[in-house]
Design an enzyme around this catalytic site. Sequence first.
Site, PDB file in Angstrom:
ATOM      1  N   ASP A  10       0.851  -1.196   0.000  1.00 59.54           N
ATOM      2  CA  ASP A  10       0.000   0.000   0.000  1.00 59.54           C
ATOM      3  C   ASP A  10       0.886   1.245   0.000  1.00 59.54           C
ATOM      4  O   ASP A  10       1.085   1.889   1.040  1.00 59.54           O
ATOM      5  CB  ASP A  10      -0.953  -0.037   1.198  1.00 59.54           C
ATOM      6  N   LYS A  33       0.760  -8.040  -2.621  1.00 60.43           N
ATOM      7  CA  LYS A  33      -0.605  -7.630  -2.944  1.00 60.43           C
ATOM      8  C   LYS A  33      -0.570  -6.186  -3.435  1.00 60.43           C
ATOM      9  O   LYS A  33      -0.001  -5.312  -2.790  1.00 60.43           O
ATOM     10  CB  LYS A  33      -1.493  -7.727  -1.702  1.00 60.43           C
ATOM     11  N   ASP A  60      -5.704  -6.797  -5.573  1.00 63.28           N
ATOM     12  CA  ASP A  60      -6.834  -6.600  -4.661  1.00 63.28           C
ATOM     13  C   ASP A  60      -7.670  -5.410  -5.126  1.00 63.28           C
ATOM     14  O   ASP A  60      -7.630  -4.339  -4.530  1.00 63.28           O
ATOM     15  CB  ASP A  60      -6.270  -6.378  -3.246  1.00 63.28           C
ATOM     16  N   LEU A  61      -8.431  -5.620  -6.194  1.00 61.52           N
ATOM     17  CA  LEU A  61      -9.237  -4.522  -6.742  1.00 61.52           C
ATOM     18  C   LEU A  61     -10.658  -4.518  -6.200  1.00 61.52           C
ATOM     19  O   LEU A  61     -11.429  -3.606  -6.465  1.00 61.52           O
ATOM     20  CB  LEU A  61      -9.239  -4.589  -8.269  1.00 61.52           C
ATOM     21  N   LYS A  62     -11.014  -5.566  -5.477  1.00 64.02           N
ATOM     22  CA  LYS A  62     -12.344  -5.643  -4.834  1.00 64.02           C
ATOM     23  C   LYS A  62     -13.442  -5.203  -5.791  1.00 64.02           C
ATOM     24  O   LYS A  62     -14.206  -4.259  -5.536  1.00 64.02           O
ATOM     25  CB  LYS A  62     -12.382  -4.810  -3.556  1.00 64.02           C
ATOM     26  N   LEU A  63     -13.546  -5.918  -6.900  1.00 64.22           N
ATOM     27  CA  LEU A  63     -14.542  -5.566  -7.917  1.00 64.22           C
ATOM     28  C   LEU A  63     -15.954  -5.686  -7.354  1.00 64.22           C
ATOM     29  O   LEU A  63     -16.267  -6.631  -6.636  1.00 64.22           O
ATOM     30  CB  LEU A  63     -14.393  -6.495  -9.130  1.00 64.22           C
ATOM     31  N   HIS A  64     -16.790  -4.730  -7.700  1.00 65.19           N
ATOM     32  CA  HIS A  64     -18.184  -4.740  -7.236  1.00 65.19           C
ATOM     33  C   HIS A  64     -18.983  -3.880  -8.208  1.00 65.19           C
ATOM     34  O   HIS A  64     -18.966  -2.651  -8.124  1.00 65.19           O
ATOM     35  CB  HIS A  64     -18.254  -4.160  -5.807  1.00 65.19           C
ATOM     36  N   ASP A  65     -19.656  -4.528  -9.158  1.00 63.64           N
ATOM     37  CA  ASP A  65     -20.409  -3.788 -10.168  1.00 63.64           C
ATOM     38  C   ASP A  65     -21.415  -4.755 -10.779  1.00 63.64           C
ATOM     39  O   ASP A  65     -21.543  -5.902 -10.328  1.00 63.64           O
ATOM     40  CB  ASP A  65     -19.427  -3.232 -11.231  1.00 63.64           C
ATOM     41  N   ILE A  66     -22.113  -4.328 -11.819  1.00 67.00           N
ATOM     42  CA  ILE A  66     -23.065  -5.238 -12.444  1.00 67.00           C
ATOM     43  C   ILE A  66     -22.282  -6.376 -13.116  1.00 67.00           C
ATOM     44  O   ILE A  66     -21.100  -6.212 -13.463  1.00 67.00           O
ATOM     45  CB  ILE A  66     -23.976  -4.518 -13.454  1.00 67.00           C
ATOM     46  N   THR A 120     -12.235  -6.445   7.201  1.00 71.75           N
ATOM     47  CA  THR A 120     -11.730  -6.626   8.579  1.00 71.75           C
ATOM     48  C   THR A 120     -11.726  -5.311   9.365  1.00 71.75           C
ATOM     49  O   THR A 120     -11.461  -5.310  10.555  1.00 71.75           O
ATOM     50  CB  THR A 120     -10.314  -7.228   8.552  1.00 71.75           C
ATOM     51  N   ARG A 182      -2.014  -8.746  12.984  1.00 71.57           N
ATOM     52  CA  ARG A 182      -1.200  -7.869  13.822  1.00 71.57           C
ATOM     53  C   ARG A 182      -0.396  -8.709  14.823  1.00 71.57           C
ATOM     54  O   ARG A 182      -0.983  -9.390  15.677  1.00 71.57           O
ATOM     55  CB  ARG A 182      -2.079  -6.890  14.616  1.00 71.57           C
ATOM     56  N   GLY A 211       0.162  -5.795   5.783  1.00 69.23           N
ATOM     57  CA  GLY A 211       0.646  -4.537   5.227  1.00 69.23           C
ATOM     58  C   GLY A 211       1.543  -3.807   6.190  1.00 69.23           C
ATOM     59  O   GLY A 211       2.735  -4.078   6.310  1.00 69.23           O
ATOM     60  N   ARG A 212       0.963  -2.850   6.937  1.00 69.21           N
ATOM     61  CA  ARG A 212       1.750  -1.925   7.757  1.00 69.21           C
ATOM     62  C   ARG A 212       2.693  -2.572   8.761  1.00 69.21           C
ATOM     63  O   ARG A 212       3.790  -2.026   8.979  1.00 69.21           O
ATOM     64  CB  ARG A 212       0.801  -0.916   8.427  1.00 69.21           C
TER      65      ARG A 212
HETATM   66  O1  C5P Z   1      -1.805  -2.559   6.741  1.00 69.11           O
HETATM   67  P1  C5P Z   1      -2.723  -3.731   6.938  1.00 69.11           P
HETATM   68  O2  C5P Z   1      -2.011  -4.988   7.411  1.00 69.11           O
HETATM   69  O3  C5P Z   1      -3.915  -3.393   7.790  1.00 69.11           O
HETATM   70  O4  C5P Z   1      -3.238  -4.039   5.469  1.00 69.11           O
HETATM   71  C1  C5P Z   1      -4.243  -4.986   5.185  1.00 69.11           C
HETATM   72  C2  C5P Z   1      -4.458  -5.047   3.716  1.00 69.11           C
HETATM   73  O5  C5P Z   1      -5.476  -5.983   3.436  1.00 69.11           O
HETATM   74  C3  C5P Z   1      -4.884  -3.735   3.067  1.00 69.11           C
HETATM   75  O6  C5P Z   1      -4.223  -3.639   1.816  1.00 69.11           O
HETATM   76  C4  C5P Z   1      -6.373  -3.873   2.868  1.00 69.11           C
HETATM   77  O7  C5P Z   1      -6.825  -3.199   1.715  1.00 69.11           O
HETATM   78  C5  C5P Z   1      -6.536  -5.374   2.700  1.00 69.11           C
HETATM   79  N1  C5P Z   1      -7.823  -5.933   3.106  1.00 69.11           N
HETATM   80  C6  C5P Z   1      -8.331  -5.816   4.371  1.00 69.11           C
HETATM   81  N2  C5P Z   1      -9.554  -6.366   4.695  1.00 69.11           N
HETATM   82  C7  C5P Z   1     -10.250  -7.032   3.776  1.00 69.11           C
HETATM   83  C8  C5P Z   1      -9.742  -7.192   2.483  1.00 69.11           C
HETATM   84  C9  C5P Z   1      -8.507  -6.619   2.187  1.00 69.11           C
HETATM   85  O8  C5P Z   1      -7.668  -5.224   5.241  1.00 69.11           O
HETATM   86  N3  C5P Z   1     -11.383  -7.620   4.104  1.00 69.11           N
END
Ligand code: C5P
Length: 243
Positions: A10, A33, A60-66, A120, A182, A211-212
Amino acid sequence: MRECVVIALDFPSVEEAETFLDRLEPEEKPFVKVGMQLFYAAGPHWVERLKERGCSVFLDLKLHDIPNTVAGAVDSVARLGVDWLTLHACGGRAMMEVAREARDRSGASSLRLLAVTQLTSLDQRALNEEIGIPGTVEACVRRYARMARESGMDGVVCSGWEVEGIKAMGGHDFVAAVPGIRPSGEATQDQKRVMTPQEAAARGADLLVVGRPITRAADPAAAYRRIVEAVQNAGRDGCGLEC
Ligand code: C5P
């Protein structure tokens, strides 16, 4: 085992993403990702370059459309050679079915489709009071996961708290990808349904999306290694996926 940990890139720009990748071990070919932020900034050609670099790519584009629009998007993504693509289960059965058909027609049989159940970053209160879905998060996630499986998805994205129910319903081959990871003691930031890497792996998560805790660590390579070790310490002998 390393492949079970997916690093969420990210970052706002290609430069920052590449600087980060260069800071990991030089021989490392991580499973990464690419989400909306970087995809919109970097574009599809950079994603193809990531593949050439040897990385497995989770788009991870999370598509949501018709349905018609989502099918077209899957067709375009299939040409990039990525390994995983997400779409929202709440787009419904018809949307997921045509997505699967588009994937099958494209010939990109290695592209796997994952349905996002509930983010999440949402908790019980947000689900009930803001989005207006009654019942528990777990029941909603499980219902969406069942619909995703019946629609031909390869798995779902869920939190660690729902993994066991999903694996019991969907079986070993139905993939559970888990963000909200985490390490204990770390800040949860905007995430609500969080879990440690060790516990998520012990409960059966196939892919841990992180991610972070890695990208913002003072030493990202060490943070990545510690998470991989935590997954190994969970006593699993690999998720069985060829990433
Ligand atoms: O930084 P962090 O560990 O919170 O990043 C989690 C990654 O997972 C982000 O890129 C976020 O867009 C993705 N994600 C999420 N929850 C979902 C689907 C994807 O946190 N349900």
